[in-house]
Design a protein around this motif. Structure first.
Motif, short mmCIF file in Angstrom:
data_model
loop_
_atom_site.label_atom_id
_atom_site.label_comp_id
_atom_site.label_asym_id
_atom_site.label_seq_id
_atom_site.Cartn_x
_atom_site.Cartn_y
_atom_site.Cartn_z
N ASP A 129 38.90 0.50 -60.96
CA ASP A 129 38.24 0.18 -62.24
C ASP A 129 39.07 -0.77 -63.10
O ASP A 129 38.81 -0.89 -64.31
N ARG A 130 40.04 -1.45 -62.49
CA ARG A 130 40.80 -2.46 -63.22
C ARG A 130 40.47 -3.84 -62.65
O ARG A 130 39.64 -3.97 -61.75
N LEU A 131 41.10 -4.87 -63.20
CA LEU A 131 40.73 -6.25 -62.84
C LEU A 131 40.83 -6.50 -61.33
O LEU A 131 39.92 -7.10 -60.73
N ALA A 132 41.92 -6.05 -60.71
CA ALA A 132 42.11 -6.30 -59.28
C ALA A 132 40.98 -5.65 -58.46
O ALA A 132 40.50 -6.23 -57.48
N ASP A 133 40.59 -4.44 -58.86
CA ASP A 133 39.51 -3.74 -58.17
C ASP A 133 38.20 -4.53 -58.29
O ASP A 133 37.48 -4.72 -57.30
N HIS A 134 37.91 -5.02 -59.49
CA HIS A 134 36.67 -5.79 -59.68
C HIS A 134 36.69 -7.10 -58.90
O HIS A 134 35.67 -7.52 -58.34
N LEU A 135 37.87 -7.76 -58.87
CA LEU A 135 37.98 -9.04 -58.16
C LEU A 135 37.77 -8.86 -56.65
O LEU A 135 37.34 -9.79 -55.96
N ILE A 136 38.09 -7.68 -56.15
CA ILE A 136 37.90 -7.41 -54.71
C ILE A 136 36.52 -6.83 -54.45
O ILE A 136 35.82 -7.22 -53.51
N SER A 137 36.09 -5.89 -55.28
CA SER A 137 34.85 -5.15 -55.01
C SER A 137 33.60 -6.00 -55.20
O SER A 137 32.66 -5.92 -54.39
N VAL A 138 33.57 -6.80 -56.26
CA VAL A 138 32.34 -7.58 -56.53
C VAL A 138 32.03 -8.56 -55.39
O VAL A 138 30.89 -8.59 -54.88
N PRO A 139 33.00 -9.39 -54.94
CA PRO A 139 32.67 -10.28 -53.81
C PRO A 139 32.29 -9.53 -52.53
O PRO A 139 31.41 -9.99 -51.79
N THR A 140 32.92 -8.38 -52.27
CA THR A 140 32.57 -7.65 -51.06
C THR A 140 31.16 -7.09 -51.14
O THR A 140 30.43 -7.07 -50.14
N ILE A 141 30.75 -6.62 -52.33
CA ILE A 141 29.39 -6.11 -52.49
C ILE A 141 28.38 -7.24 -52.30
O ILE A 141 27.31 -7.06 -51.71
N VAL A 142 28.72 -8.43 -52.80
CA VAL A 142 27.81 -9.58 -52.66
C VAL A 142 27.70 -10.02 -51.20
O VAL A 142 26.60 -10.20 -50.66
N THR A 143 28.85 -10.18 -50.53
CA THR A 143 28.84 -10.70 -49.16
C THR A 143 28.26 -9.70 -48.16
O THR A 143 27.74 -10.11 -47.12
N VAL A 144 28.37 -8.40 -48.43
CA VAL A 144 27.85 -7.42 -47.49
C VAL A 144 26.33 -7.51 -47.38
O VAL A 144 25.73 -7.09 -46.39
N ALA A 145 25.70 -8.10 -48.42
CA ALA A 145 24.23 -8.22 -48.41
C ALA A 145 23.76 -9.55 -47.84
O ALA A 145 22.56 -9.77 -47.70
N LEU A 146 24.70 -10.45 -47.52
CA LEU A 146 24.31 -11.78 -47.04
C LEU A 146 24.36 -11.85 -45.52
O LEU A 146 25.34 -11.42 -44.92
N PRO A 147 23.33 -12.44 -44.88
CA PRO A 147 23.40 -12.65 -43.43
C PRO A 147 24.39 -13.76 -43.10
O PRO A 147 24.72 -14.59 -43.96
N GLU A 148 24.83 -13.78 -41.83
CA GLU A 148 25.88 -14.73 -41.46
C GLU A 148 25.45 -16.19 -41.57
O GLU A 148 26.28 -17.06 -41.86
N PHE A 149 24.14 -16.47 -41.35
CA PHE A 149 23.74 -17.88 -41.42
C PHE A 149 23.81 -18.41 -42.85
O PHE A 149 24.06 -19.60 -43.07
N VAL A 150 23.63 -17.50 -43.84
CA VAL A 150 23.76 -17.93 -45.23
C VAL A 150 25.24 -18.20 -45.56
O VAL A 150 25.59 -19.23 -46.16
N ILE A 151 26.11 -17.28 -45.14
CA ILE A 151 27.55 -17.47 -45.38
C ILE A 151 28.03 -18.74 -44.69
O ILE A 151 28.78 -19.54 -45.27
N GLY A 152 27.61 -18.95 -43.44
CA GLY A 152 28.02 -20.13 -42.70
C GLY A 152 27.55 -21.42 -43.37
O GLY A 152 28.30 -22.40 -43.48
N THR A 153 26.31 -21.41 -43.84
CA THR A 153 25.77 -22.60 -44.51
C THR A 153 26.53 -22.90 -45.80
O THR A 153 26.85 -24.06 -46.10
N VAL A 154 26.83 -21.85 -46.57
CA VAL A 154 27.59 -22.06 -47.82
C VAL A 154 28.97 -22.64 -47.51
O VAL A 154 29.45 -23.57 -48.19
N LEU A 155 29.62 -22.12 -46.46
CA LEU A 155 30.95 -22.63 -46.09
C LEU A 155 30.87 -24.10 -45.63
O LEU A 155 31.77 -24.89 -45.94
N ILE A 156 29.82 -24.44 -44.90
CA ILE A 156 29.67 -25.84 -44.45
C ILE A 156 29.50 -26.77 -45.66
O ILE A 156 30.13 -27.83 -45.75
#
Length: 322
Positions: A129-156
């Motif tokens: 519940d501190r800044l480090a936790d939010h900086l790690i948890s929020v991106p993981t919650i977002v990426t866990v819902a994204l399929p790999e082709f979306v992540i790959g396209t964003v990286l490209i």
């Protein structure tokens, strides 16, 4: 190793071979009922019927399905997966270099996944519940819902189109050593990490929070032991065992789930080879790749279960009594 545990592991090994046999039967049967003729697909729609029939005889497709299966499984047990129907080359010769590319991709992803997930998960738990936790948890919650082709396209778009640091596609040259083409693996590896890291980090964080709130951790701290030693000798070891199954599931997914990632980056791997074989009705290649992926999946689960039993004495005793 005690006798009940040895018996349990032997039972799992036998079940693994039964699973492989069952999968081979199911996949072979499914390929027999797929629409279209592999010989016709290899020679083209306008091929002479006599040439099509000759190709069917050459590859043994004119024999009963049961005879074809036992002939194929006999060769597979000796490492001979037959010949590719369109090219006539041995299947392993055609998919071997691609299997190496996929192995490099998945093993590299796994080697990065394990330490990163433990570091990020434990840091998130320590700073709950501190800044480090939010900086790690929020991106993981977002990426866990994204399929790999979306992540790959964003990286490209980010690294290839906008920053121009890396190539947008991973066209591996088989005549060059893979070590000289390591840049081509960076974006596919990051894509696989993005799809798997989030799940493991969330699991490690949840387990670490439970361990950190345990009474024996308070007792250890009261003895004046430094936080670093508490982390290394008490928190980390008790976090590993419950997380092994999650890592194994993600590792098993990496073995067969690279098809989309390889397609996005046009990486010549075993996933894209399977896709091409299905399109070309190349049944020997489909069977070989399916069996390799299944064997990898079964082996990873077998190793993870053995590790869980070896690292958890209470579970080992309980299974032994059963």
């Amino acid at each position: 190793m005690n006798k009940p545990l040895l018996q349990l592991l032997l039972t799992r090994i036998v079940l693994a071979f039964v699973t492989l046999f069952a999968v081979s039967v199911v996949v072979f049967t499914a390929t027999q009922y797929l629409p279209g003729d592999p010989a016709r697909a290899a020679l083209g729609a306008k091929a002479d019927p006599s040439a099509v029939e000759a190709l069917r005889r050459e590859f043994g497709m004119d024999r009963p399905a049961v005879v074809q299966y036992f002939s194929w499984i006999e060769g597979a047990l000796t490492g001979d997966f037959g010949r590719s129907i369109p090219s006539g080359r041995p299947v392993w010769e055609a998919i071997g270099p691609r299997a190496v590319n996929t192995m490099v991709l998945t093993v590299t992803s796994l080697l990065l996944l394990i330490p990163l997930s433990f570091v990020l998960g434990i840091v998130a738990a320590i700073y709950k519940d501190r800044l480090a936790d939010h900086l790690i948890s929020v991106p993981t919650i977002v990426t866990v819902a994204l399929p790999e082709f979306v992540i790959g396209t964003v990286l490209i778009v980010l690294f290839a189109v906008y920053l121009r640091w890396l190539p947008p596609v991973s066209l591996i040259n088989d005549s060059l050593p893979l070590s000289s083409q390591s840049r081509l693996f960076i974006l596919p590896v990051l894509t696989l990490l993005g799809t798997t890291l989030a799940q493991v980090v969330r699991m490690v964080r949840a387990v670490a929070l439970e361990v950190l709130s345990a009474e024996y951790i308070y007792m250890v701290r009261l003895r004046g032991i430094s936080p670093a030693r508490v982390l290394m000798w008490h928190v980390l070891p008790n976090t590993i065992t419950p997380t092994i199954q999650t890592i194994a599931l993600n590792a098993a997914w990496l073995a067969g789930g690279v098809v989309v990632t390889e397609s996005v980056f046009q990486l010549p791997g075993i996933g894209s080879a399977l896709s091409d074989a299905v399109i070309n009705r190349d049944m020997p290649t489909v069977l070989a790749i399916t069996l390799i992926i299944t064997a990898t999946y079964v082996l990873i689960n077998l190793v993870s279960e053995a590790l869980i039993l070896l690292l958890n004495p209470r579970l080992r005793v309980a299974r032994g009594k059963n």
